[in-house]
Design a protein around this motif. Sequence first.
Motif, short mmCIF file in Angstrom:
data_model
loop_
_atom_site.label_atom_id
_atom_site.label_comp_id
_atom_site.label_asym_id
_atom_site.label_seq_id
_atom_site.Cartn_x
_atom_site.Cartn_y
_atom_site.Cartn_z
N MET A 1 -13.81 -18.72 81.21
CA MET A 1 -14.65 -17.80 80.47
C MET A 1 -15.68 -18.58 79.69
O MET A 1 -15.36 -19.56 79.04
N GLU A 2 -16.89 -18.12 79.70
CA GLU A 2 -17.93 -18.81 78.96
C GLU A 2 -18.09 -18.15 77.61
O GLU A 2 -17.93 -16.94 77.46
N PHE A 3 -18.49 -18.95 76.61
CA PHE A 3 -18.84 -18.44 75.31
C PHE A 3 -20.36 -18.24 75.33
O PHE A 3 -21.11 -19.20 75.48
N ARG A 4 -20.84 -17.02 75.19
CA ARG A 4 -22.27 -16.77 75.23
C ARG A 4 -22.66 -15.94 74.01
O ARG A 4 -21.90 -15.13 73.51
N ALA A 5 -23.92 -16.06 73.61
CA ALA A 5 -24.44 -15.22 72.54
C ALA A 5 -24.65 -13.82 73.07
O ALA A 5 -24.95 -13.63 74.24
N ARG A 6 -24.52 -12.81 72.24
CA ARG A 6 -24.71 -11.42 72.65
C ARG A 6 -26.20 -11.11 72.57
O ARG A 6 -26.82 -11.20 71.52
N PRO A 7 -26.86 -10.74 73.66
CA PRO A 7 -28.31 -10.51 73.62
C PRO A 7 -28.63 -9.24 72.85
O PRO A 7 -27.86 -8.29 72.82
N ILE A 314 -6.92 -24.68 80.26
CA ILE A 314 -7.69 -25.70 79.55
C ILE A 314 -9.16 -25.66 79.97
O ILE A 314 -10.03 -26.16 79.24
N ALA A 315 -9.46 -25.05 81.10
CA ALA A 315 -10.85 -24.93 81.54
C ALA A 315 -11.68 -24.12 80.55
O ALA A 315 -12.90 -24.30 80.47
N HIS A 316 -11.06 -23.24 79.78
CA HIS A 316 -11.78 -22.36 78.86
C HIS A 316 -11.93 -22.96 77.46
O HIS A 316 -12.57 -22.35 76.60
N VAL A 317 -11.34 -24.12 77.23
CA VAL A 317 -11.50 -24.78 75.93
C VAL A 317 -12.86 -25.47 75.90
O VAL A 317 -13.24 -26.12 76.87
N PRO A 318 -13.60 -25.36 74.81
CA PRO A 318 -14.92 -26.00 74.76
C PRO A 318 -14.81 -27.52 74.94
O PRO A 318 -14.13 -28.18 74.16
N HIS A 319 -15.44 -28.04 75.98
CA HIS A 319 -15.45 -29.48 76.20
C HIS A 319 -16.66 -30.06 75.47
O HIS A 319 -17.73 -30.26 76.05
N ALA A 320 -16.47 -30.31 74.21
CA ALA A 320 -17.53 -30.83 73.35
C ALA A 320 -16.87 -31.50 72.17
O ALA A 320 -15.65 -31.45 72.00
N SER A 321 -17.65 -32.15 71.34
CA SER A 321 -17.13 -32.74 70.10
C SER A 321 -18.10 -32.45 68.97
O SER A 321 -19.29 -32.24 69.19
N LEU A 322 -17.55 -32.43 67.78
CA LEU A 322 -18.33 -32.00 66.62
C LEU A 322 -17.79 -32.66 65.36
O LEU A 322 -16.56 -32.70 65.16
N GLY A 323 -18.67 -33.19 64.54
CA GLY A 323 -18.27 -33.70 63.24
C GLY A 323 -18.04 -32.54 62.29
O GLY A 323 -18.94 -31.74 62.03
N LEU A 324 -16.82 -32.38 61.78
CA LEU A 324 -16.46 -31.22 60.97
C LEU A 324 -15.35 -31.60 60.01
O LEU A 324 -14.37 -32.22 60.39
N PHE A 325 -15.53 -31.21 58.74
CA PHE A 325 -14.51 -31.45 57.71
C PHE A 325 -14.17 -32.94 57.61
O PHE A 325 -13.03 -33.32 57.39
#
Length: 380
Positions: A1-7, A314-325
């Motif tokens: 499933m993709e995470f997309r913005a709602r148009p 695991i395919a639906h987990v965002p494959h990215a990294s982010l500096g947070l907290f």
Amino acid sequence: MEFRARPTARGRADTRSDPPRARPSTPPTEPVRRRAEDPGHPADPGRHPLTGDPGHPTEPPRRRAGGRIARRLRRTALAALVTAAVVVPVSAAARPEIPAPAPAVLAPLTASTLDKAYEANRADAAAAARMAADHGDRTRAAADRAMTAPSRRFLSFDGRGSGRAVEVFGDLAHADRVAVLVPGSDTTLETYDRFRAGAAALRARLGRRGAVLAWLGYETPGTVSTTVLTTDRAKEAAPLLRAFLHRLRGVVGGSARVSLLCHSYGTVVCGSAAPGLDVSDIVLVGSPGTGASDAAALRTSARVWAARGSADWIAHVPHASLGLFGTTVGFGPDPVSPAFGARVFQAGTGGHSDYFAPGSVSLANLARIVLGDPSEVTRA
């Protein structure tokens, strides 16, 4: 499933800067029961397996906004994962410490000292079982007691805390093909049997020349916890794995072919330990990412392989990294993506817990990699 913005009605994706507008009311999201990393059930295809967000069809955003929206959504999704992990109670956190003896002090591992190591670690498991029983923890006592069977062979055992153990399958002293399995989250002495079953299944495919080591050599994170979203546990585990592989050479010698097979959060551990490792292959299955930008960034001379079953959530987990907290959340690019640069092989239709299932496409390919038959591996 993709995470997309709602148009919006204007065709442009909503952002924080858009003015507020009336939206149709929707029923509140139903609370989600988190599953362990080895859930034993397929993930609900209508919801994200970690956040529980319901899926809904959307139209693609305009091309000019696509890159910006994608970056924002990746950050939003990762932030949501952290928030969910923080607010969900973790029952294990309140569990009282289980008493157990300190690990036995053993001679350096060699082919000639293996039997003494096996005997000493079985004795430690027996003592741990008695102490756990006296403490009133029958589940841990039963798990420890099972490890005392004469047929069980452990290079190390530590019954303290969530527990650590390294079990041998096959004739390690004479094997010239050795696989070291690194597990993912929620693997403890109580849940060890599911990890052990995969090691035994692989050993059965290797034949007499192969041995398998189930390396529960680090404190795995809980699936529902903040630790499973960062590389912190992996960075703690990496030097332990590197030291173990160095000691392993004292048993199998320099000519043996050693492969590192890593599952789920274990792929993050292997990614942290990878630079300069003396192994022939590093295999990543069910990976959320390794913490590296691509296979070259692992800085290893080993062949890097990756696979994911078609039913793996695991395919639906965002494959990215982010500096947070104040820390880095997420593990970067998907190892099965072409841009990562791994050798991607077929894993069949299995889910997140099925890579070592007897008779599976995935297990057959893993055995071929360990045996040093790359041309026989069915590529994806």
